[in-house]
Design a protein around this motif. Structure first.
Motif, PDB file in Angstrom:
ATOM      1  N   ARG A   1       0.708  -1.539  -0.174  1.00 59.81           N
ATOM      2  CA  ARG A   1      -0.484  -0.213  -0.316  1.00 59.81           C
ATOM      3  C   ARG A   1       1.176   1.572  -0.440  1.00 59.81           C
ATOM      4  NH1 ARG A   1      -4.936  -0.910   1.461  1.00 59.81           N
ATOM      5  NH2 ARG A   1      -5.328  -2.984   2.135  1.00 59.81           N
ATOM      6  N   ALA A   2      -0.266   2.070  -0.544  1.00 57.46           N
ATOM      7  CA  ALA A   2       1.074   3.465  -0.691  1.00 57.46           C
ATOM      8  C   ALA A   2       1.393   4.029   0.373  1.00 57.46           C
ATOM      9  CB  ALA A   2       0.539   4.443  -1.911  1.00 57.46           C
ATOM     10  N   SER A   3      -0.115   3.811   1.179  1.00 58.55           N
ATOM     11  CA  SER A   3       0.317   5.172   2.336  1.00 58.55           C
ATOM     12  C   SER A   3       0.983   4.180   3.457  1.00 58.55           C
ATOM     13  CB  SER A   3      -1.261   5.363   2.567  1.00 58.55           C
ATOM     14  OG  SER A   3      -1.942   3.762   3.126  1.00 58.55           O
ATOM     15  N   ARG A   4       1.113   2.801   3.500  1.00 61.13           N
ATOM     16  CA  ARG A   4       2.213   1.871   4.446  1.00 61.13           C
ATOM     17  C   ARG A   4       3.377   1.614   4.080  1.00 61.13           C
ATOM     18  NH1 ARG A   4      -1.651   0.572   9.045  1.00 61.13           N
ATOM     19  NH2 ARG A   4      -3.514   1.442   8.576  1.00 61.13           N
ATOM     20  N   THR A   5       3.100   1.099   3.282  1.00 62.65           N
ATOM     21  CA  THR A   5       4.526  -0.032   2.976  1.00 62.65           C
ATOM     22  C   THR A   5       6.011   1.090   2.117  1.00 62.65           C
ATOM     23  OG1 THR A   5       3.019  -1.879   2.903  1.00 62.65           O
ATOM     24  CG2 THR A   5       5.785  -2.431   1.821  1.00 62.65           C
TER      25      THR A   5
ATOM     26  N   VAL B   1       9.037   1.213   3.273  1.00 65.49           N
ATOM     27  CA  VAL B   1      10.072   0.773   2.590  1.00 65.49           C
ATOM     28  C   VAL B   1      11.475   1.877   2.256  1.00 65.49           C
ATOM     29  CG1 VAL B   1      11.178  -0.453  -0.032  1.00 65.49           C
ATOM     30  CG2 VAL B   1       9.224  -1.388   1.466  1.00 65.49           C
ATOM     31  N   ALA B   2      11.058   3.092   1.886  1.00 65.14           N
ATOM     32  CA  ALA B   2      11.650   4.322   1.766  1.00 65.14           C
ATOM     33  C   ALA B   2      12.136   5.307   2.902  1.00 65.14           C
ATOM     34  CB  ALA B   2      11.288   5.973   1.799  1.00 65.14           C
TER      35      ALA B   2
ATOM     36  N   ASP C   1      23.009  -2.437   6.751  1.00 64.32           N
ATOM     37  CA  ASP C   1      24.059  -2.833   8.258  1.00 64.32           C
ATOM     38  C   ASP C   1      23.330  -2.736   9.590  1.00 64.32           C
ATOM     39  OD1 ASP C   1      26.318  -3.867   6.536  1.00 64.32           O
ATOM     40  OD2 ASP C   1      27.328  -1.265   6.498  1.00 64.32           O
ATOM     41  N   HIS C   2      21.918  -2.658   8.802  1.00 66.59           N
ATOM     42  CA  HIS C   2      21.249  -2.425  10.050  1.00 66.59           C
ATOM     43  C   HIS C   2      19.824  -3.740   9.654  1.00 66.59           C
ATOM     44  CE1 HIS C   2      19.762   0.749   7.019  1.00 66.59           C
ATOM     45  NE2 HIS C   2      18.223   0.446   7.424  1.00 66.59           N
ATOM     46  N   VAL C   3      18.615  -3.520  10.792  1.00 67.73           N
ATOM     47  CA  VAL C   3      17.273  -4.070  10.394  1.00 67.73           C
ATOM     48  C   VAL C   3      16.666  -3.445  10.788  1.00 67.73           C
ATOM     49  CG1 VAL C   3      16.340  -6.496  10.968  1.00 67.73           C
ATOM     50  CG2 VAL C   3      18.839  -6.267  11.007  1.00 67.73           C
ATOM     51  N   ALA C   4      15.205  -3.386   9.895  1.00 62.82           N
ATOM     52  CA  ALA C   4      13.896  -1.736  10.047  1.00 62.82           C
ATOM     53  C   ALA C   4      12.385  -3.461  10.271  1.00 62.82           C
ATOM     54  CB  ALA C   4      13.455  -1.580   9.079  1.00 62.82           C
ATOM     55  N   VAL C   5      12.229  -3.494  11.553  1.00 61.65           N
ATOM     56  CA  VAL C   5      11.024  -4.277  11.504  1.00 61.65           C
ATOM     57  C   VAL C   5       9.854  -3.603  12.260  1.00 61.65           C
ATOM     58  CG1 VAL C   5       9.977  -5.403  13.979  1.00 61.65           C
ATOM     59  CG2 VAL C   5      12.504  -6.370  12.980  1.00 61.65           C
ATOM     60  N   LYS C   6       8.325  -3.652  11.517  1.00 63.21           N
ATOM     61  CA  LYS C   6       7.552  -3.078  11.243  1.00 63.21           C
ATOM     62  C   LYS C   6       6.646  -3.885  11.956  1.00 63.21           C
ATOM     63  CE  LYS C   6       4.566  -3.136   7.745  1.00 63.21           C
ATOM     64  NZ  LYS C   6       4.544  -2.489   6.344  1.00 63.21           N
ATOM     65  N   GLU C   7       5.645  -2.878  12.931  1.00 66.37           N
ATOM     66  CA  GLU C   7       4.501  -3.581  14.078  1.00 66.37           C
ATOM     67  C   GLU C   7       3.318  -2.668  13.758  1.00 66.37           C
ATOM     68  OE1 GLU C   7       3.322  -5.896  15.116  1.00 66.37           O
ATOM     69  OE2 GLU C   7       4.711  -6.385  16.662  1.00 66.37           O
ATOM     70  N   ALA C   8       2.116  -3.178  14.000  1.00 64.24           N
ATOM     71  CA  ALA C   8       0.979  -2.223  13.756  1.00 64.24           C
ATOM     72  C   ALA C   8       0.608  -1.867  14.695  1.00 64.24           C
ATOM     73  CB  ALA C   8       0.350  -3.991  13.435  1.00 64.24           C
TER      74      ALA C   8
ATOM     75  N   GLU D   1       0.854   2.179  12.378  1.00 63.91           N
ATOM     76  CA  GLU D   1       2.421   1.075  12.496  1.00 63.91           C
ATOM     77  C   GLU D   1       3.979   2.236  13.127  1.00 63.91           C
ATOM     78  OE1 GLU D   1       2.354   0.301   9.040  1.00 63.91           O
ATOM     79  OE2 GLU D   1       0.828  -1.334   8.108  1.00 63.91           O
ATOM     80  N   VAL D   2       4.298   1.296  13.618  1.00 64.35           N
ATOM     81  CA  VAL D   2       5.778   1.854  13.821  1.00 64.35           C
ATOM     82  C   VAL D   2       6.679   0.743  13.394  1.00 64.35           C
ATOM     83  CG1 VAL D   2       4.562   2.158  16.358  1.00 64.35           C
ATOM     84  CG2 VAL D   2       5.573  -0.056  16.453  1.00 64.35           C
ATOM     85  N   MET D   3       8.183   2.084  13.879  1.00 66.08           N
ATOM     86  CA  MET D   3       9.526   0.664  12.774  1.00 66.08           C
ATOM     87  C   MET D   3      10.657   0.721  14.101  1.00 66.08           C
ATOM     88  SD  MET D   3      11.981   2.665  10.455  1.00 66.08           S
ATOM     89  CE  MET D   3      11.683   2.295   8.908  1.00 66.08           C
ATOM     90  N   GLY D   4      10.831  -0.499  14.181  1.00 63.68           N
ATOM     91  CA  GLY D   4      11.839  -0.835  15.443  1.00 63.68           C
ATOM     92  C   GLY D   4      13.896  -0.824  13.938  1.00 63.68           C
ATOM     93  N   LEU D   5      14.352  -0.526  14.643  1.00 62.38           N
ATOM     94  CA  LEU D   5      15.599   0.227  13.831  1.00 62.38           C
ATOM     95  C   LEU D   5      16.952  -0.373  14.582  1.00 62.38           C
ATOM     96  CD1 LEU D   5      16.057   0.407   9.986  1.00 62.38           C
ATOM     97  CD2 LEU D   5      16.656   3.077  11.010  1.00 62.38           C
ATOM     98  N   ASP D   6      18.140  -1.180  14.093  1.00 63.72           N
ATOM     99  CA  ASP D   6      19.148  -1.080  14.930  1.00 63.72           C
ATOM    100  C   ASP D   6      19.585  -2.124  14.050  1.00 63.72           C
ATOM    101  OD1 ASP D   6      20.913  -1.966  16.970  1.00 63.72           O
ATOM    102  OD2 ASP D   6      19.578  -0.506  18.267  1.00 63.72           O
TER     103      ASP D   6
END
Length: 235
Positions: free
Chosen positions: A6-10, A14-15, A46-53, A76-81
């Protein structure tokens, strides 16, 4: 079930996760530009992004938190590390699923998940958590040599698992179920966890991720860095 970007979420996720303004590039391509016009490279991240609803279940009394094909999340939220466990932990914190540093984990899973959840329960026990389970899961975990406290299902009479949750004896829930009757019977369990703000995972994979996040939490503080610091280059 459908899975679509979805343009409004995914797309925004990704960006932000890659540092590439994919919506901007797509707009230029639609206007006549070629992908060859852009210096796009398959850089190693060199990082990981996790999306959580994020779900608003607590605002609606009587609503079941069981997920289906309809969209129920309000954000949704993003965890980045730099590791998955740390990124997942950040995502849980951001959506207010506060993983406990100690206490009791309630485990009750369908028969197909009993073997898989054994390793999860063993890890939690090794971390110092007490394990509580209903009869079938308790027998399976005991057979695997894991110390476990038996607790009744709601339909088996009191004191039952919801009573234990209401009294503050449960800090984390791992529960999987299937079948209309089993789902209906476990409704009060899910609402009890929601009302008591107890983190609740409905898949063995999710439970395993929670274990990894707890290990990451015990290793030290999480760092906060600007989003741009994760990217070597971008658009």
């Amino acid at each position: 079930l459908e899975v679509n970007p979805r343009a409004s979420r995914t797309v925004p996720f990704v960006a932000k996760a890659t540092g590439v303004a994919v919506a901007k590039l797509a707009a230029q391509v639609m206007a006549g530009a070629s992908l060859g016009d852009f210096d796009l490279k398959a850089d190693k991240r060199d990082h990981v992004a996790v999306k959580e609803a994020v779900f608003p279940f607590a605002r609606f009394p009587g609503v079941d938190i069981m997920l289906g094909p309809e969209m129920r999340s309000t954000g949704e939220v993003m965890g980045l590390d730099v590791t998955f466990d740390r990124a997942f932990l950040k995502a849980q914190i951001a959506c207010s699923a506060d993983l406990p540093e100690e206490g009791t984990v309630f485990v009750s899973v369908k028969d197909a998940d009993k073997t898989a959840v054994t390793d999860v329960a063993r890890e939690m026990s090794a971390l110092g958590y007490q394990i509580m389970a209903t009869s079938g899961t308790a027998r399976h975990l005991e057979g695997a040599g894991i110390p476990v406290e038996y607790v009744k299902k709601v339909r088996e009479g009191r004191p039952h698992i919801v009573d234990a949750m209401m009294s503050g004896r449960v800090q984390l829930v791992f529960n999987t179920t299937e079948g209309a009757k089993a789902i209906a019977d476990s409704f009060s369990l899910r609402r009890g966890a929601l009302n008591q703000s107890i983190p609740y995972y409905t898949t063995v994979k999710g439970a395993a991720c929670a274990v990894g996040a707890i290990k990451a939490m015990r290793k030290g503080r999480l760092e906060v860095a600007p989003l741009q610091s994760y990217f070597k280059s971008g658009f």
